[in-house]
Design a protein around this motif. Structure first.
Motif, mmCIF file in Angstrom:
data_model
loop_
_atom_site.group_PDB
_atom_site.id
_atom_site.type_symbol
_atom_site.label_atom_id
_atom_site.label_comp_id
_atom_site.label_asym_id
_atom_site.label_seq_id
_atom_site.Cartn_x
_atom_site.Cartn_y
_atom_site.Cartn_z
ATOM 1 N N CYS A 131 0.811 -1.220 0.000
ATOM 2 C CA CYS A 131 0.000 0.000 0.000
ATOM 3 C C CYS A 131 0.844 1.269 0.000
ATOM 4 O O CYS A 131 0.353 2.339 -0.370
ATOM 5 C CB CYS A 131 -0.964 0.005 1.187
ATOM 6 S SG CYS A 131 -2.267 -1.233 1.050
ATOM 7 N N GLU A 137 -1.797 6.943 -2.764
ATOM 8 C CA GLU A 137 -0.911 7.189 -1.624
ATOM 9 C C GLU A 137 0.367 7.925 -2.056
ATOM 10 O O GLU A 137 0.841 8.830 -1.365
ATOM 11 C CB GLU A 137 -0.549 5.866 -0.944
ATOM 12 C CG GLU A 137 -1.655 5.258 -0.110
ATOM 13 C CD GLU A 137 -2.610 4.380 -0.899
ATOM 14 O OE1 GLU A 137 -3.416 3.657 -0.287
ATOM 15 O OE2 GLU A 137 -2.555 4.407 -2.148
ATOM 16 N N CYS A 155 -3.739 12.165 10.828
ATOM 17 C CA CYS A 155 -3.908 11.146 9.787
ATOM 18 C C CYS A 155 -4.802 10.030 10.302
ATOM 19 O O CYS A 155 -4.827 9.734 11.503
ATOM 20 C CB CYS A 155 -2.565 10.554 9.376
ATOM 21 S SG CYS A 155 -1.419 11.702 8.599
ATOM 22 N N GLU A 156 -5.524 9.427 9.385
ATOM 23 C CA GLU A 156 -6.371 8.276 9.724
ATOM 24 C C GLU A 156 -6.202 7.200 8.659
ATOM 25 O O GLU A 156 -5.825 7.472 7.523
ATOM 26 C CB GLU A 156 -7.850 8.685 9.804
ATOM 27 C CG GLU A 156 -8.164 9.684 10.891
ATOM 28 C CD GLU A 156 -9.641 10.066 10.920
ATOM 29 O OE1 GLU A 156 -10.453 9.384 10.252
ATOM 30 O OE2 GLU A 156 -9.969 11.053 11.605
ATOM 31 N N GLY A 157 -6.506 5.988 9.060
ATOM 32 C CA GLY A 157 -6.491 4.879 8.117
ATOM 33 C C GLY A 157 -7.122 3.663 8.756
ATOM 34 O O GLY A 157 -7.282 3.598 9.983
ATOM 35 N N GLU A 193 -2.551 0.579 6.405
ATOM 36 C CA GLU A 193 -2.851 1.998 6.582
ATOM 37 C C GLU A 193 -1.693 2.744 7.245
ATOM 38 O O GLU A 193 -1.385 3.888 6.902
ATOM 39 C CB GLU A 193 -4.130 2.186 7.407
ATOM 40 C CG GLU A 193 -4.107 1.622 8.817
ATOM 41 C CD GLU A 193 -4.521 0.165 8.918
ATOM 42 O OE1 GLU A 193 -4.957 -0.239 10.013
ATOM 43 O OE2 GLU A 193 -4.390 -0.574 7.931
ATOM 44 N N ILE A 197 1.103 6.250 6.161
ATOM 45 C CA ILE A 197 1.040 7.336 7.140
ATOM 46 C C ILE A 197 2.405 7.562 7.783
ATOM 47 O O ILE A 197 2.851 8.702 7.967
ATOM 48 C CB ILE A 197 -0.026 7.034 8.210
ATOM 49 C CG1 ILE A 197 -1.436 7.143 7.608
ATOM 50 C CG2 ILE A 197 0.120 7.959 9.416
ATOM 51 C CD1 ILE A 197 -2.541 6.662 8.542
ATOM 52 N N LEU A 261 -6.218 4.571 13.781
ATOM 53 C CA LEU A 261 -6.312 3.355 12.975
ATOM 54 C C LEU A 261 -7.569 2.601 13.356
ATOM 55 O O LEU A 261 -7.925 2.542 14.541
ATOM 56 C CB LEU A 261 -5.094 2.453 13.211
ATOM 57 C CG LEU A 261 -3.702 3.079 13.046
ATOM 58 C CD1 LEU A 261 -2.630 2.043 13.373
ATOM 59 C CD2 LEU A 261 -3.516 3.641 11.658
ATOM 60 N N ARG A 273 -9.841 1.440 3.040
ATOM 61 C CA ARG A 273 -8.750 1.701 3.970
ATOM 62 C C ARG A 273 -8.937 3.052 4.654
ATOM 63 O O ARG A 273 -8.182 3.407 5.551
ATOM 64 C CB ARG A 273 -7.395 1.627 3.249
ATOM 65 C CG ARG A 273 -7.048 0.214 2.793
ATOM 66 C CD ARG A 273 -5.576 0.027 2.533
ATOM 67 N NE ARG A 273 -5.043 0.881 1.497
ATOM 68 C CZ ARG A 273 -5.149 0.642 0.188
ATOM 69 N NH1 ARG A 273 -5.789 -0.445 -0.231
ATOM 70 N NH2 ARG A 273 -4.619 1.469 -0.691
ATOM 71 N N ASN A 275 -8.237 6.071 4.334
ATOM 72 C CA ASN A 275 -7.100 6.949 4.603
ATOM 73 C C ASN A 275 -7.514 8.418 4.562
ATOM 74 O O ASN A 275 -8.360 8.828 3.755
ATOM 75 C CB ASN A 275 -5.994 6.717 3.561
ATOM 76 C CG ASN A 275 -5.242 5.427 3.815
ATOM 77 O OD1 ASN A 275 -4.795 5.171 4.925
ATOM 78 N ND2 ASN A 275 -5.109 4.604 2.792
ATOM 79 N N GLU A 286 -9.377 9.393 1.150
ATOM 80 C CA GLU A 286 -9.347 8.302 0.183
ATOM 81 C C GLU A 286 -10.758 7.803 -0.129
ATOM 82 O O GLU A 286 -11.063 7.453 -1.269
ATOM 83 C CB GLU A 286 -8.492 7.150 0.716
ATOM 84 C CG GLU A 286 -8.340 6.015 -0.293
ATOM 85 C CD GLU A 286 -7.624 4.820 0.283
ATOM 86 O OE1 GLU A 286 -6.892 4.163 -0.458
ATOM 87 O OE2 GLU A 286 -7.806 4.541 1.484
#
Length: 418
Positions: A131, A137, A155-157, A193, A197, A261, A273, A275, A286
């Protein structure tokens, strides 16, 4: 061009798919050996290599035999989670560079042992986190490096993927997830994820993850799936699954950024995912395949102002996606991550996802288990670089570098001819 002689260890669904990709699309590599605990998988893989490559590979059910062979330059290990680290450790001790498929660690000590063994042997190991090389990405990475999002704050994923059938039928299909879900409760699969990040936030190179807190929901989805789809008498229909259906993990970084996460694989849902990158000048989502940059629209309403990320490709598309004909599984990212590994082995250059990345990302699994078990108490994340994250040695500037976008390393012949 010198071919890299590679042995495959682990030939289940994932291993078979990667093996086929190498045989059909990657002339940089020659498959010299195949290995799996199951004889039928070894036989099938050997036949596949013979038919597609025109030469018969060495075959074994004991990977240790491969460590003494002169016709093995490196090993690719898409084995089960439980075997990843042990295979990596023995490969490093034998001086065989190894690319290891993703998954969480079983303990923090396992992660420290990977680092110690690398530092003792200097044998390269790479986590094959595909990924990190996704088109979206890498476009975002390029935008971050060029300052499009300003200072990154959050950030998130997630790994949000309906795996109820894969887990429930684990023993039928000889798949490893079932035993994990029966016995563990935490962020079991963090790297899809977290990998991108971590590169966005310069983790292990000027930044690090400090603490995490995890919370798990109740466990109900897989048991319900078994009872509904297979009946009350099917294996594990009455079992207690330790793994919560949804696990949320919050991480704080040394420079103040936060990461969230989400592990969500036991309930009905489409794949995502999820993101997200949020900075002082804009946001990427995303799930919306969209970007909003401050001042890019008159309205501040999300639904009216975000733009499709493809509109930014002319300015920010990563040169890997301009110069390589990425083919194969998962939209080409399997090809790119394997190409990155094989080129590093061939050219004796540092791995773009190294042992320190591997240890830090995989450690999130046992650390999240600890946090969940202690009622979501904060848990410290070890510094696997032993302080060197403040000033690491310079990273290798290359086409597959994830610390920066090294446009000077590309030319019109790159990738297209390979």
């Amino acid at each position: 061009m010198k071919k890299v002689k590679v042995a495959f260890v682990g030939l289940g669904g994932r291993g078979k798919g990667l093996l086929q990709l190498v045989l059909e699309h990657m002339p940089i590599a020659q498959v010299s050996a195949v290995c799996d605990l199951y004889e039928d998988r070894v036989t099938e893989a050997r036949q596949m290599v013979t038919e597609k490559q025109g030469s018969t590979p060495f075959a074994t059910q004991d990977f240790r035999v491969l460590l003494e062979r002169d016709d093995v330059d490196c090993i690719v290990s898409p084995s089960s989670w439980g075997a990843h680290s042990q295979i990596a450790l023995e490969c490093m001790r034998a001086g065989k560079p190894v690319g290891v498929e993703v998954g969480g660690a079983h303990s923090v000590e396992e992660c420290f042992e990977l680092v110690r063994t690398y530092e003792q042997t200097k044998t390269p190991v790479m986590l094959l986190e595909n990924c990190c090389y996704g088109q979206e990405e890498l476009t975002v990475l390029n935008m971050i490096k060029k300052g499009a999002f300003g200072e990154i704050v959050h950030c998130e994923g997630g790994y949000r993927h309906d795996l109820r059938d894969e887990v429930a039928l684990g023993h039928v299909n000889r798949h490893y997830r079932l035993d994990q879900y029966l016995n563990r409760n935490g962020e079991l699969y963090p790297t899809h994820e977290l990998g991108p990040i971590a590169k966005y936030l310069n983790i292990n190179r000027g930044n690090r993850m400090l603490t995490l807190t995890s919370m798990a929901s109740k466990s109900a989805g897989i048991r319900e799936w078994i009872r509904t789809r297979r009946g009350e008498d099917f294996e594990n229909a009455q079992a207690f699954f330790a793994q919560g259906d949804v696990v949320a993990t919050c991480i704080k970084c040394a420079h103040g950024q936060t990461i969230v996460l989400t592990h969500d694989t036991s309930l009905p849902r489409p794949y995502s995912r999820a993101n997200l990158v949020q900075g002082t000048k804009g946001i990427w989502s995303e799930e919306k395949h969209g970007i909003y940059l401050d001042g890019s629209a008159e309205s501040y309403e999300w639904g009216e102002s975000y733009r499709d990320i493809s509109e930014y490709y002319d300015a920010y598309l990563h040169p890997l996606w301009k110069n390589y004909d990425a083919v194969g599984g998962h939209g080409g990212i399997d090809y790119l991550v394997l190409q990155a590994f094989f080129e590093a082995v061939r050219d004796h250059t540092p791995m773009p996802i190294d042992v320190y990345d591997m240890a830090a990302w995989m450690s999130i699994t046992p650390l999240s288990e600890q946090s969940v078990a202690m009622g979501s108490m904060p848990v410290a994340i070890p510094d696997f670089t032993n302080g060197r994250w403040c000033r690491r040695e310079p990273y290798h500037r290359g086409r597959f570098c994830l610390e920066d976008v090294c446009e000077e390393t590309f030319d019109s012949r790159d990738g297209k001819s390979e």
